[in-house]
Scaffold this active site. Structure first.
Site, PDB file in Angstrom:
ATOM      1  N   ASP A  40      47.785  41.154  39.522  1.00  0.00           N
ATOM      2  CA  ASP A  40      49.092  41.382  38.905  1.00  0.00           C
ATOM      3  C   ASP A  40      48.905  41.915  37.488  1.00  0.00           C
ATOM      4  O   ASP A  40      47.789  42.233  37.070  1.00  0.00           O
ATOM      5  CB  ASP A  40      49.919  40.087  38.906  1.00  0.00           C
ATOM      6  CG  ASP A  40      49.230  38.986  38.113  1.00  0.00           C
ATOM      7  OD1 ASP A  40      48.236  39.279  37.407  1.00  0.00           O
ATOM      8  OD2 ASP A  40      49.672  37.824  38.199  1.00  0.00           O
ATOM      9  N   GLU A  79      40.186  34.008  35.348  1.00  0.00           N
ATOM     10  CA  GLU A  79      41.404  33.999  34.554  1.00  0.00           C
ATOM     11  C   GLU A  79      42.046  32.612  34.626  1.00  0.00           C
ATOM     12  O   GLU A  79      42.419  32.148  35.695  1.00  0.00           O
ATOM     13  CB  GLU A  79      42.347  35.059  35.130  1.00  0.00           C
ATOM     14  CG  GLU A  79      43.731  35.059  34.566  1.00  0.00           C
ATOM     15  CD  GLU A  79      44.651  35.987  35.380  1.00  0.00           C
ATOM     16  OE1 GLU A  79      44.187  36.588  36.362  1.00  0.00           O
ATOM     17  OE2 GLU A  79      45.830  36.075  35.005  1.00  0.00           O
TER      18      GLU A  79
END
Ligand code: 28F
Length: 639
Positions: free
Chosen positions: A506, A431
């Site tokens: 998250d 990511e």
């Protein structure tokens, strides 16, 4: 098989003596397909299959499977137990023969069990050959007997243990770590399979226990009176979709010794999930049973639509249209199953196509006539699909013209590895560019490749799935994997053995994982079925005291680390992967010796797929509760 053996009564003499177990140990792949983690799990399935055969014969209704702390597996059934006498031809105890002679157990013969499960059907002897140790306890006729083996050879002769009121067979085995790449069982893989078997064989109860973590044993029992009807309900629940008609449609029928059953229910999603099985084996590549179902479904819906003027003029539903929003199970049981295709997971018996299409045609028609409200909803759903198909086709053509997916070039953001043999390589999907850069610096470039993904783009991709074909994030991924997509998908071209999603724990990370899992599930499904997809599990804390460092993956682990290192520790909470330096990233999430990976199963992907539908607006209500319930799951991936 010779006529002589075929005509015999089912009993001790029917065992076919084919080969010794040495051959199995020399070329295990020939018997279980692979010595990867998939092959390892096959050992459990083989033993459980034997219990299920006993259950299908009508003599067993409870099967107990446990993963033990010492690395062994125990399978217990309450069937008849094995005849306790000598095998006349082999002149050895029957129990010994079953576990030492290849293809013993009558699976490949006629007679005996009418319908035996297991595509491979290689049986207990192969499991024995590939185990360091295997112990059998047999209860029959009021007595308990035992025999033990090491690497397939008798280590403790067949003997009587004493009286018992029970009956049934118990097998405990320790897989051979010199044969398998890994001997660590994956709880989720086992659960998925056992649940599936419980659905496919209505009424059989299978208890599963994972006793490897002594303090917190895991236990679940799978038992479904509704059989494949319950399977469809379960899948729709997992997907979190709303169903379009109350009850699951169920049809079944038989011809000669073959039986077929289909359960189906439409939902408000745009994708379909059709799972087909032959003799309880998942036929990933479909085959005659699935074709028979699809052809009949298309014909019945078209005929009904025309008859009641729901379909106008020249309007016609294609095989694809009638599948939109459909969850279905097609299960057939037959005596002489023929399998084709590379993976041997495609049913070839042509009489089964006729059987399945016959019962679907006749009984689905009746259902529609008797339930006109449901019929109308189903056909209107298919008509909507036909219109969407036209629109989607245009979108796809646009992408094709751009030539993006056809080009054999690799994406420029990919930091490739040197190794070319996929079984040794890993692709990290990371990511963000910043974590991507660190991963590039920290990796072992010999076998680890890095592809940074642009998280922001994924997050705002709130449109129909077809847009993904032209997404800046997904196209490089397709190129890097090298195996194409959709109907052109070819797993033999896959460039990496492990594909590891590395995203933060998250909400943003969860979005990316969700989208990627959904994408793999819908467009590259075999990658999930064959266990190529993983999620990296990054630590939450770094606890250090001087040079001593501990990484903690939960609050409990953090407390343990603090206690272990004593006073004066420093505790660092990681906010994201991007915060780590390259050494930390390597130590915590990339070093094969130390990292934690979670293998993604079909169940995980189904959950992600459901969440994705909500995020993308496939489903409006009850949106908030659903996200809250499931976001946690996708974020933590149930570790
Ligand atoms: C934990 C794994 O393998 N269960 C089994 C049976 C029952 C019979 C059987 C098995 C007999 C002569 C081959 C009993 N009574 N669980 C299991 N339960 N095998 S394996 O028979 C095998 C044949 O040679 C059984 C009457 N017929 C069959």
């Amino acid at each position: 098989m010779s006529e002589e053996i075929k005509d015999m009564q089912y009993g001790d003499s029917q065992i076919q003596v084919l080969e010794g177990l040495e051959a199995v140990r020399k070329r295990p792949g020939m018997y279980i397909g692979t010595t990867s983690v998939k092959g390892l799990h096959h050992l459990i399935y083989e033993i459980v299959d034997n219990s299920i055969d006993e259950a299908l014969a009508g003599f067993c209704d409870f099967i107990d499977v446990s993963l033990n702390d010492d690395g062994s597996v125990t399978v217990v059934d309450d069937g008849r137990g094995v005849p306790s006498g000598m095998h006349p031809k082999a002149n050895r105890p029957t129990l010994e023969v079953i576990f030492t002679i290849l293809h013993a157990g009558g699976k490949f013969g006629g007679g005996g069990y009418q319908i035996a499960g297991g595509l491979h059907g290689v049986g207990a002897s192969v499991v024995n050959a590939l185990s360091n140790k295997l112990i059998v306890r047999n209860k029959r006729d009021g007595k308990e007997y035992g025999i033990s083996f090491e690497k397939g050879k008798v280590s403790e002769e067949f003997h009587e243990i004493g009286p018992t009121d029970g009956h049934g067979l118990t097998v405990q085995f320790w897989p051979d770590d010199t044969i398998f790449e890994t001997v660590e069982f994956d709880r989720n893989l086992v659960i998925t399979r056992l649940r599936e078997q419980a659905f496919l064989n209505a009424g059989i109860c299978i208890r599963f226990r994972d006793l490897r973590n002594g303090d917190e044993p895991f236990e679940e029992t799978f038992c479904y009176e509704g059989g494949i009807r319950s399977f469809v309900e379960y899948l729709n629940e997992q997907k979190g979709v709303s169903v379009l008609h109350e009850d699951v449609i169920y049809v079944s029928g038989s011809k000669d010794t073959s039986i077929a059953e289909v359960a189906m229910q439409y939902n408000d999603s745009y994708n379909n999930l059709i799972l087909s099985f032959a003799n309880n084996m998942h036929t990933i590549d479909g085959g005659t049973h699935e074709t028979g179902f699809r052809v009949a479904l298309t014909k019945v819906l078209n005929d009904y639509g025309k008859k009641y003027n729901i379909l106008k003029n020249e309007e016609k539903l294609t095989g694809e249209d009638v599948l939109e929003g459909l969850t279905a199970i097609v299960s057939v049981k037959l005596e002489d199953a023929q399998f084709e295709s590379q993976t041997k997971a495609k049913l070839g018996n042509s009489e089964i196509r006729t059987l399945v299409s016959g019962i679907v045609q006749e009984k689905l028609e009746t259902y529609l006539e008797e339930n006109p409200a449901s019929a109308k909803i189903i056909i209107e759903k298919s008509i909507a699909a036909a219109r969407a198909r036209e629109a989607a086709k245009k979108a796809r053509e646009l992408t094709r013209r751009k030539g993006l997916l056809e080009s054999s070039s690799l994406p420029h953001k990919l930091a490739d590895c040197n190794e070319r043999r996929p079984e040794f390589t890993e692709l990290y999907l990371v990511e963000g560019d910043s974590a991507g850069g660190t991963a590039k610096d920290g990796r072992e470039s010999h076998f680890q490749a890095i592809l940074p993904l642009r998280g922001k783009i994924l997050n705002v991709e709130k449109s129909h799935l077809d847009r993904i074909y032209s997404s800046d994030s997904i196209v490089p991924l397709i190129q890097a994997l090298g195996c194409g997509i959709g109907t052109e998908f070819d797993i033999s071209k896959l460039r990496y053995g492990k594909i590891i999603i590395m995203a933060d724990a998250d909400v943003d990370g969860s979005h990316i994982r969700t989208l990627l899992l959904t994408f793999f599930f819908r467009h590259m499904r075999p990658l999930i079925d064959e266990g190529h997809i993983f999620a990296a599990v990054p630590p939450l804390y770094k606890v250090s005291r001087g040079k001593a460092v501990r990484y903690a993956y939960s609050d409990e682990e953090k407390d343990l680390a603090v206690a272990e290192l004593g006073g004066n520790v420093s505790i660092e909470r990681y906010k994201g992967l991007g915060e780590m330096d390259k050494e930390q990233l390597w130590e915590t999430t990339m070093d094969p010796e130390r990292r934690i990976l979670k293998r993604i199963t079909v169940d995980d992907a189904l959950k992600a797929d459901a969440l994705f539908s909500v995020l993308m607006g496939d489903k409006v209500e009850p949106r908030r509760a659903f996200i809250q319930e499931n976001a946690k799951y996708v974020t933590n991936l149930d570790i």
